[in-house]
Design a protein around this motif. Structure first.
Motif, PDB file in Angstrom:
ATOM      1  N   UNK A 279     -17.851   6.619 -29.036  1.00 60.83           N
ATOM      2  CA  UNK A 279     -16.457   6.961 -29.375  1.00 60.83           C
ATOM      3  C   UNK A 279     -16.211   8.456 -29.128  1.00 60.83           C
ATOM      4  N   UNK A 280     -17.166   9.282 -29.494  1.00 58.65           N
ATOM      5  CA  UNK A 280     -17.031  10.717 -29.248  1.00 58.65           C
ATOM      6  C   UNK A 280     -16.939  10.994 -27.747  1.00 58.65           C
ATOM      7  N   UNK A 281     -17.772  10.286 -26.970  1.00 61.42           N
ATOM      8  CA  UNK A 281     -17.754  10.478 -25.517  1.00 61.42           C
ATOM      9  C   UNK A 281     -16.388  10.120 -24.937  1.00 61.42           C
ATOM     10  N   UNK A 282     -15.810   9.016 -25.435  1.00 64.79           N
ATOM     11  CA  UNK A 282     -14.494   8.607 -24.936  1.00 64.79           C
ATOM     12  C   UNK A 282     -13.413   9.605 -25.340  1.00 64.79           C
ATOM     13  N   UNK A 283     -13.635  10.296 -26.457  1.00 61.74           N
ATOM     14  CA  UNK A 283     -12.599  11.175 -27.007  1.00 61.74           C
ATOM     15  C   UNK A 283     -12.600  12.573 -26.412  1.00 61.74           C
ATOM     16  N   UNK A 284     -13.575  12.901 -25.583  1.00 60.95           N
ATOM     17  CA  UNK A 284     -13.547  14.243 -24.992  1.00 60.95           C
ATOM     18  C   UNK A 284     -12.394  14.395 -24.004  1.00 60.95           C
ATOM     19  N   UNK A 285     -11.710  13.294 -23.692  1.00 58.70           N
ATOM     20  CA  UNK A 285     -10.526  13.391 -22.831  1.00 58.70           C
ATOM     21  C   UNK A 285      -9.423  14.201 -23.505  1.00 58.70           C
ATOM     22  N   UNK A 286      -9.483  14.377 -24.847  1.00 53.39           N
ATOM     23  CA  UNK A 286      -8.497  15.206 -25.539  1.00 53.39           C
ATOM     24  C   UNK A 286      -8.610  16.665 -25.122  1.00 53.39           C
ATOM     25  N   UNK A 287      -9.737  17.020 -24.500  1.00 54.43           N
ATOM     26  CA  UNK A 287      -9.949  18.392 -24.049  1.00 54.43           C
ATOM     27  C   UNK A 287      -9.551  18.564 -22.587  1.00 54.43           C
ATOM     28  N   UNK A 288      -8.995  17.511 -22.002  1.00 61.23           N
ATOM     29  CA  UNK A 288      -8.691  17.555 -20.580  1.00 61.23           C
ATOM     30  C   UNK A 288      -9.909  17.250 -19.735  1.00 61.23           C
ATOM     31  N   UNK A 289     -10.938  16.693 -20.368  1.00 60.46           N
ATOM     32  CA  UNK A 289     -12.176  16.334 -19.658  1.00 60.46           C
ATOM     33  C   UNK A 289     -12.149  14.865 -19.283  1.00 60.46           C
ATOM     34  N   UNK A 290     -12.783  14.523 -18.176  1.00 65.56           N
ATOM     35  CA  UNK A 290     -12.832  13.144 -17.731  1.00 65.56           C
ATOM     36  C   UNK A 290     -14.134  12.494 -18.175  1.00 65.56           C
ATOM     37  N   UNK A 291     -14.053  11.181 -18.426  1.00 68.01           N
ATOM     38  CA  UNK A 291     -15.266  10.429 -18.729  1.00 68.01           C
ATOM     39  C   UNK A 291     -16.244  10.551 -17.563  1.00 68.01           C
ATOM     40  N   UNK A 292     -17.512  10.767 -17.877  1.00 68.52           N
ATOM     41  CA  UNK A 292     -18.536  10.872 -16.849  1.00 68.52           C
ATOM     42  C   UNK A 292     -18.724  12.281 -16.328  1.00 68.52           C
ATOM     43  N   UNK A 293     -17.841  13.198 -16.694  1.00 61.85           N
ATOM     44  CA  UNK A 293     -17.968  14.594 -16.265  1.00 61.85           C
ATOM     45  C   UNK A 293     -19.156  15.242 -16.972  1.00 61.85           C
ATOM     46  N   UNK A 294     -19.920  16.037 -16.242  1.00 59.42           N
ATOM     47  CA  UNK A 294     -21.054  16.741 -16.859  1.00 59.42           C
ATOM     48  C   UNK A 294     -20.524  17.795 -17.823  1.00 59.42           C
ATOM     49  N   UNK A 295     -20.994  17.736 -19.076  1.00 63.36           N
ATOM     50  CA  UNK A 295     -20.519  18.669 -20.099  1.00 63.36           C
ATOM     51  C   UNK A 295     -21.701  19.207 -20.893  1.00 63.36           C
ATOM     52  N   UNK A 296     -21.508  20.365 -21.516  1.00 60.58           N
ATOM     53  CA  UNK A 296     -22.531  20.857 -22.423  1.00 60.58           C
ATOM     54  C   UNK A 296     -22.374  20.161 -23.779  1.00 60.58           C
ATOM     55  N   UNK A 297     -23.443  20.185 -24.573  1.00 60.01           N
ATOM     56  CA  UNK A 297     -23.471  19.417 -25.822  1.00 60.01           C
ATOM     57  C   UNK A 297     -22.382  19.854 -26.800  1.00 60.01           C
ATOM     58  N   UNK A 298     -22.025  21.137 -26.798  1.00 60.66           N
ATOM     59  CA  UNK A 298     -21.028  21.635 -27.757  1.00 60.66           C
ATOM     60  C   UNK A 298     -19.726  20.845 -27.673  1.00 60.66           C
ATOM     61  N   UNK A 299     -19.392  20.378 -26.478  1.00 64.28           N
ATOM     62  CA  UNK A 299     -18.129  19.662 -26.308  1.00 64.28           C
ATOM     63  C   UNK A 299     -18.108  18.330 -27.045  1.00 64.28           C
ATOM     64  N   UNK A 300     -19.272  17.775 -27.331  1.00 62.33           N
ATOM     65  CA  UNK A 300     -19.311  16.499 -28.035  1.00 62.33           C
ATOM     66  C   UNK A 300     -18.912  16.631 -29.507  1.00 62.33           C
ATOM     67  N   UNK A 301     -19.038  17.823 -30.069  1.00 67.90           N
ATOM     68  CA  UNK A 301     -18.635  17.970 -31.469  1.00 67.90           C
ATOM     69  C   UNK A 301     -17.162  18.343 -31.611  1.00 67.90           C
ATOM     70  N   UNK A 302     -16.517  18.593 -30.497  1.00 62.81           N
ATOM     71  CA  UNK A 302     -15.110  19.009 -30.505  1.00 62.81           C
ATOM     72  C   UNK A 302     -14.202  17.983 -31.202  1.00 62.81           C
ATOM     73  N   UNK A 303     -14.286  16.675 -30.850  1.00 63.02           N
ATOM     74  CA  UNK A 303     -13.397  15.723 -31.534  1.00 63.02           C
ATOM     75  C   UNK A 303     -13.628  15.682 -33.046  1.00 63.02           C
TER      76      UNK A 303
END
Length: 375
Positions: A145-169
């Motif tokens: 659910x957190x992975x799906x919700x990173x789109x609120x940051x303007x990020x796309x599913x499957x995009x390489x991200x650093x771990x900090x972005x997962x705690x954003x939602x």
């Protein structure tokens, strides 16, 4: 104002979704002290989609007697790599340019900026028990659910991200509960985080919303996202489903200057951007210029919107509702260039106090010109 009047005011344009009107009515009926908040990342210049849409809704909430707050999300901007990921620069911009720009935006939309509380996120996040709330929320949300919700940051599913972005939602949900927010407000693009906030309401042990022994769910208020002025990535748009998929790509973007008008743009910049705007003749549904007319000019109806034309092209015409304007445009009675020019003139006049403020107080804009705006 009675409860029905308050709900009607809160739910009018530019509100696009209220989750839920029934819950809002319940909170008002039981007498819960109502606290609104809208959080903003600190990035580039403030465009109309941010300043005027949020400003209009804040004005409505104030008229309904609700305390309003703007959350200057400095840590969130740092996590999302805004302004080069420099927290010091982000904080400086938040407390100067962004704060003052939002105050002026609220004012031109009929609100009282002096009755808006501005809170810098780091003032809250640096308290230890805030992170207790983040963990509490995280224990009630799956990783998927957190992975799906990173789109609120303007990020796309499957995009390489650093771990900090997962705690954003989880942080965004914690912001709501830690501040005792009853009305969480954002654009439609932030919907996923707000749905999580509603779903975990009954499960939280720390900083849950409570009133007289009852655990409450916050209301989620989502305003319309103004379409950007650029041509859609796919045209023509064949269906409403396709439009929904493209809508995020079609919204205004700070990184695409000709997709947006900024609150302090000069009259010539506004005219130039509108002249270049995508505005196909007779197209009503996917037309950004009509979209702006509907949500800015015709936010309150009836109103008077006059389009000036030479006599040989029909002369001046005045519209009092958006439906009248759309009808004439769809029937080809109104030329796209005449519509563009009229919307530009309306915006020039509406934004005049904002331009004049920054002319008298140039320091915030001077700061913005010095920094690196990444996206």
């Amino acid at each position: 104002m009675d409860i029905d009047g308050k709900i009607q005011l809160i739910n009018r344009k530019p509100t696009e979704e209220l989750l839920t009107a029934e819950n809002l009515r319940h909170l008002l009926e039981v007498g819960v002290p109502m606290q609104h908040y809208i959080g903003f990342e600190i990035s580039g210049y403030i465009h109309l989609g941010t300043g005027l849409m949020a400003g209009a809704k804040i004005a409505d909430l104030q008229k309904a007697g609700i305390k309003t707050r703007i959350f200057l999300a400095d840590w969130h901007s740092w996590i999302n790599d805004k302004l080069g990921g420099d927290l010091g620069v982000i904080q400086k911009v938040a407390l100067s340019y962004f704060k003052e720009g939002m105050k002026q935006s609220i004012k031109v939309m009929g609100g009282d900026p002096d009755n808006v509380e501005f809170v810098l996120a780091s003032e809250i996040l640096e308290k230890g028990d805030y992170w207790q709330t983040v963990i509490d929320i995280s224990k009630n949300v799956t990783l998927a659910r957190m992975m799906r919700s990173i789109t609120i940051m303007g990020r796309q599913m499957g995009e390489a991200i650093d771990f900090a972005k997962l705690i954003y939602p989880a942080m965004q949900v914690a912001d709501i509960y830690y501040q005792g927010v009853t009305i969480a407000h954002a654009g439609m693009d932030q919907r996923k985080a707000h749905v999580i906030a509603i779903e975990v309401a009954q499960k939280l042990k720390y900083h849950a919303l409570e009133w007289k022994g009852e655990k409450l769910k916050p209301v989620a208020l989502h305003h319309h996202l103004l379409l950007g002025l650029q041509e859609p990535p796919v045209w023509p748009i064949e269906s409403e489903e396709q439009f929904k998929e493209l809508k995020t790509q079609m919204k205004m973007s700070k990184s695409k200057p000709y997709s947006a008008v900024f609150i302090h743009d000069t009259p010539e910049e506004i005219k130039q951007k509108l002249r270049k705007a995508f505005c196909p003749a007779k197209e009503v549904k996917y037309n950004p210029v009509l979209d702006w007319a509907e949500y800015i000019i015709f936010r309150e109806e009836p109103t008077e919107f006059t389009i000036h034309r030479p006599a040989k092209f029909g002369g001046d015409v005045t519209y009092t509702t958006i439906e009248e304007l759309k009808r004439d445009f769809a029937e080809g009675k109104l030329h796209p260039l005449d519509l563009k020019n009229a919307v530009a003139e309306y915006l020039i006049e509406l934004l005049k106090p904002v331009r004049e403020y920054f002319e008298r107080n140039p320091e915030p804009l001077e700061l913005m010109r010095e920094i690196k705006i990444t996206r």
